[in-house]
Design a protein around this motif. Sequence first.
Motif, PDB file in Angstrom:
ATOM      1  N   ASP A   1     -49.872  13.132-141.402  1.00 25.31           N
ATOM      2  CA  ASP A   1     -50.975  14.083-141.632  1.00 25.31           C
ATOM      3  C   ASP A   1     -51.436  14.739-140.332  1.00 25.31           C
ATOM      4  N   ILE A   2     -50.531  14.917-139.386  1.00 19.69           N
ATOM      5  CA  ILE A   2     -50.941  15.432-138.084  1.00 19.69           C
ATOM      6  C   ILE A   2     -51.418  16.880-138.169  1.00 19.69           C
TER       7      ILE A   2
ATOM      8  N   SER B   1     -47.544  19.138-145.465  1.00 19.88           N
ATOM      9  CA  SER B   1     -46.555  18.119-145.104  1.00 19.88           C
ATOM     10  C   SER B   1     -45.373  18.736-144.353  1.00 19.88           C
TER      11      SER B   1
ATOM     12  N   SER C   1     -46.581  19.378-140.904  1.00 19.59           N
ATOM     13  CA  SER C   1     -46.683  18.098-140.192  1.00 19.59           C
ATOM     14  C   SER C   1     -45.308  17.597-139.774  1.00 19.59           C
TER      15      SER C   1
ATOM     16  N   THR D   1     -44.268  17.010-135.932  1.00 23.64           N
ATOM     17  CA  THR D   1     -43.890  15.654-135.538  1.00 23.64           C
ATOM     18  C   THR D   1     -42.519  15.640-134.882  1.00 23.64           C
TER      19      THR D   1
END
Length: 232
Positions: free
Chosen positions: A75-76, A90, A93, A97
Motif C-alpha cells: 500500500d505504498i 495496487s 504500488s 515498489t
Amino acid sequence: MTMVLGLKKIYHCFMDIQALENAFATYLRNNIHSDDGSHDLGHFRRVWHTCQRIDASEGSRGDLYVLLAASYFHDIVSVPKNHPDRSRASVLSGERTASLLASSFPMFPLDKIPFVRHAIEAHSFSAGITPETYEARVLQDADRMEALGAIGIARTFYTAGFMRSGMFHEEDPLGLSRPLDDARFALDHFALKLLRLPETMQTEAGREMARRKAELLAGFREQLVKEVLGED
C-alpha cells in the motif's frame, strides 16, 4: 555435513529477512507519512505476520523475501477510497515498489522483484488482477484478513468516520426493508462485503482463518443490532 550446511542456509536466510524487515520498517517510518490509520506501519506488520502464519499452515513453501517485501510495500501508494484512480492503487504500488527495491535496498535479490510486483498488483480487490503465484495468493489472503475479526471491526468504523458516513441505520440496521448502502452506513458493509470474504480466500489456511474471524464479525453485528433496537 549436508544437514549442517542446510541449517546454516536457513540461519542466514532468517538473518537476511530480519535485516530486511528492519530496513523496510525504518524506510517507511522515515519517508511515508499518511493520515490513514488503517494503512499504517502496524497494518504492514500484521499482514507480514499473517502471511507467515498462512504459509506455515500451507507447508512453508513460500518465498519469504517476496512475502516480506510485498507485505511492507503493498500500500505504498495510497489512493482515497472515493478517488477515481482507486482501482489503480495496487498497480501504482507495484511499480513504485519495484523501483524502490532496486534503488534503495541493494541487499534485496533483484530476481525476486518481478514476483513482489505481481503480488502487490494482484492483492487488491478493486484491481481485478488474478494472482498467478503462490505468494500473490498468500498476500491477497493476508491483506483481506485485515477486514475481518476485531481489527476488521475497528477498521470498518474508523474508515466510516474518516469518510464521514454513519455507523448504522437507526430504524433498520440490518437493511431488512431498505437497500443496503455501505457508503452511508458502516454496518451495511458487513453484509455487502466483509461476511463474504471467506469464500474469496485463495488458500485453504486463509479460508479457515477467515471463517473464524467472520464468526466474530457476525457475533458483533448481532449484539450491536440488539442494542440499537433496545432488545439487549
